[in-house]
Write a protein that holds these residues in place. Sequence first.
Motif, PDB file in Angstrom:
ATOM      1  N   TYR A  93       0.858  -1.197   0.000  1.00  0.00           N
ATOM      2  CA  TYR A  93       0.000   0.000   0.000  1.00  0.00           C
ATOM      3  C   TYR A  93       0.891   1.244   0.000  1.00  0.00           C
ATOM      4  CZ  TYR A  93      -3.806  -3.148   1.234  1.00  0.00           C
ATOM      5  OH  TYR A  93      -4.733  -4.157   1.228  1.00  0.00           O
ATOM      6  N   ASP A  94       0.568   2.187  -0.886  1.00  0.00           N
ATOM      7  CA  ASP A  94       1.374   3.417  -0.900  1.00  0.00           C
ATOM      8  C   ASP A  94       0.629   4.599  -0.280  1.00  0.00           C
ATOM      9  OD1 ASP A  94      -0.434   3.941  -2.905  1.00  0.00           O
ATOM     10  OD2 ASP A  94       1.038   4.020  -4.524  1.00  0.00           O
TER      11      ASP A  94
ATOM     12  N   GLY B 117       8.619   5.995  13.431  1.00  0.00           N
ATOM     13  CA  GLY B 117       9.562   6.422  12.393  1.00  0.00           C
ATOM     14  C   GLY B 117       8.969   7.238  11.271  1.00  0.00           C
ATOM     15  N   PHE B 118       7.693   7.611  11.386  1.00  0.00           N
ATOM     16  CA  PHE B 118       7.064   8.446  10.350  1.00  0.00           C
ATOM     17  C   PHE B 118       7.551   9.896  10.467  1.00  0.00           C
ATOM     18  CE2 PHE B 118       4.296   4.856  10.249  1.00  0.00           C
ATOM     19  CZ  PHE B 118       3.601   4.889   9.061  1.00  0.00           C
ATOM     20  N   THR B 119       7.506  10.601   9.340  1.00  0.00           N
ATOM     21  CA  THR B 119       7.867  12.026   9.312  1.00  0.00           C
ATOM     22  C   THR B 119       6.672  12.821   8.792  1.00  0.00           C
ATOM     23  OG1 THR B 119      10.131  11.440   8.761  1.00  0.00           O
ATOM     24  CG2 THR B 119       9.470  13.716   8.326  1.00  0.00           C
ATOM     25  N   ARG B 120       6.376  13.923   9.456  1.00  0.00           N
ATOM     26  CA  ARG B 120       5.249  14.739   8.986  1.00  0.00           C
ATOM     27  C   ARG B 120       5.702  15.627   7.837  1.00  0.00           C
ATOM     28  NH1 ARG B 120       2.116  17.949  13.420  1.00  0.00           N
ATOM     29  NH2 ARG B 120       3.741  19.478  13.071  1.00  0.00           N
TER      30      ARG B 120
ATOM     31  N   SER C 198       4.883  10.660   6.084  1.00  0.00           N
ATOM     32  CA  SER C 198       5.556   9.693   5.214  1.00  0.00           C
ATOM     33  C   SER C 198       6.077   8.528   6.046  1.00  0.00           C
ATOM     34  CB  SER C 198       6.712  10.348   4.454  1.00  0.00           C
ATOM     35  OG  SER C 198       7.777  10.595   5.322  1.00  0.00           O
ATOM     36  N   ALA C 199       6.027   7.345   5.449  1.00  0.00           N
ATOM     37  CA  ALA C 199       6.469   6.128   6.125  1.00  0.00           C
ATOM     38  C   ALA C 199       7.983   6.177   6.336  1.00  0.00           C
ATOM     39  CB  ALA C 199       6.083   4.910   5.292  1.00  0.00           C
TER      40      ALA C 199
ATOM     41  N   ALA D 219       2.901  -3.610   5.854  1.00  0.00           N
ATOM     42  CA  ALA D 219       2.136  -3.747   4.598  1.00  0.00           C
ATOM     43  C   ALA D 219       2.335  -2.542   3.677  1.00  0.00           C
ATOM     44  CB  ALA D 219       0.649  -3.912   4.919  1.00  0.00           C
ATOM     45  N   LEU D 220       3.171  -1.592   4.091  1.00  0.00           N
ATOM     46  CA  LEU D 220       3.323  -0.367   3.309  1.00  0.00           C
ATOM     47  C   LEU D 220       4.489  -0.443   2.328  1.00  0.00           C
ATOM     48  CD1 LEU D 220       2.696   2.405   6.007  1.00  0.00           C
ATOM     49  CD2 LEU D 220       1.058   1.180   4.558  1.00  0.00           C
ATOM     50  N   ALA D 221       4.310   0.228   1.188  1.00  0.00           N
ATOM     51  CA  ALA D 221       5.406   0.374   0.223  1.00  0.00           C
ATOM     52  C   ALA D 221       6.412   1.379   0.802  1.00  0.00           C
ATOM     53  CB  ALA D 221       4.838   0.898  -1.101  1.00  0.00           C
ATOM     54  N   PRO D 222       7.658   1.351   0.288  1.00  0.00           N
ATOM     55  CA  PRO D 222       8.701   2.229   0.836  1.00  0.00           C
ATOM     56  C   PRO D 222       8.339   3.715   0.766  1.00  0.00           C
ATOM     57  CG  PRO D 222       9.663   0.586  -0.611  1.00  0.00           C
ATOM     58  CD  PRO D 222       8.170   0.418  -0.710  1.00  0.00           C
TER      59      PRO D 222
END
Length: 217
Positions: free
Chosen positions: A107-108, A192-195, A212-213, A134-137
């Motif tokens: 999932y993106d 580890g997400f960045t706003r 962002s992931a 489950a997330l894409a890079p």
Amino acid sequence: MSAIPSFDHLAAPYRWMEYFTFGPLLMRTRLAFLEELKNSRRTLVLGDGDGRFTRALLSANPALHVDAVDCSPSMLRALASRAAPFSRRLRTHCADLRQWQPEAQGYDLVITHFFLDCLNGDELAALVARILPALAPHARWVVSEFSIPPRPRMLAGLARLLVAALYFAFRILTGLAVRQLPDHSSAFQRAGFTRLGRKNFLAGVLIAELWSAPRLA
Ligand SMILES: C[S@@+](CC[C@H](N)C(=O)[O-])C[C@H]1O[C@@H](n2cnc3c(N)ncnc32)[C@H](O)[C@@H]1O
């Protein structure tokens, strides 16, 4: 774990309840980053509700596929009916998101509009940890939420009253056990997400955020 809330009987009047309380503001908040989502291909919409945003997203992006998850069969029926023109690109899943595990990968985009406030802090952190693999890079996560602006103090007080009144109403109407907004920013940052961006509505009482992931940061 508390009992699962039931939003079933709210599916039909939900849109009108929203309109009579906040006018177009919640919809504006949901749509705040729609333009930035045009390159997304595989989306998870968590706590989708009645499908108004998902229909707009599918309409704006003809290459996009959506997996929408909600625990309310009536909300999912409203979503399926509203997004009927795009049904080939929509799958619905009726599940408790405090336990649900994505079956697919890659999932993106993840969307949570006014859903994270149905979780307590531990449930929110656990949800982020379950979704992350489950997330894409290059995945992004959009959050719409109520918020308590730190200043001015009078606005913060009014926002606290409003949020308390909303939780009281949803406790009566749906059995929702959660009583306060979880700190989603800390949970995302710890994972580890960045706003990437934030937009304020109603003087910051409503916020839209784009995250962002970890692997993109
Ligand atoms: C406040 S509504 C928000 C709906 C929609 N996203 C919006 O922007 O209006 C919360 C939604 O999350 C769903 N929900 C609440 N708790 C849930 C849970 N534990 N698992 C799955 N769905 C849940 C409800 O059925 C409802 O559709």
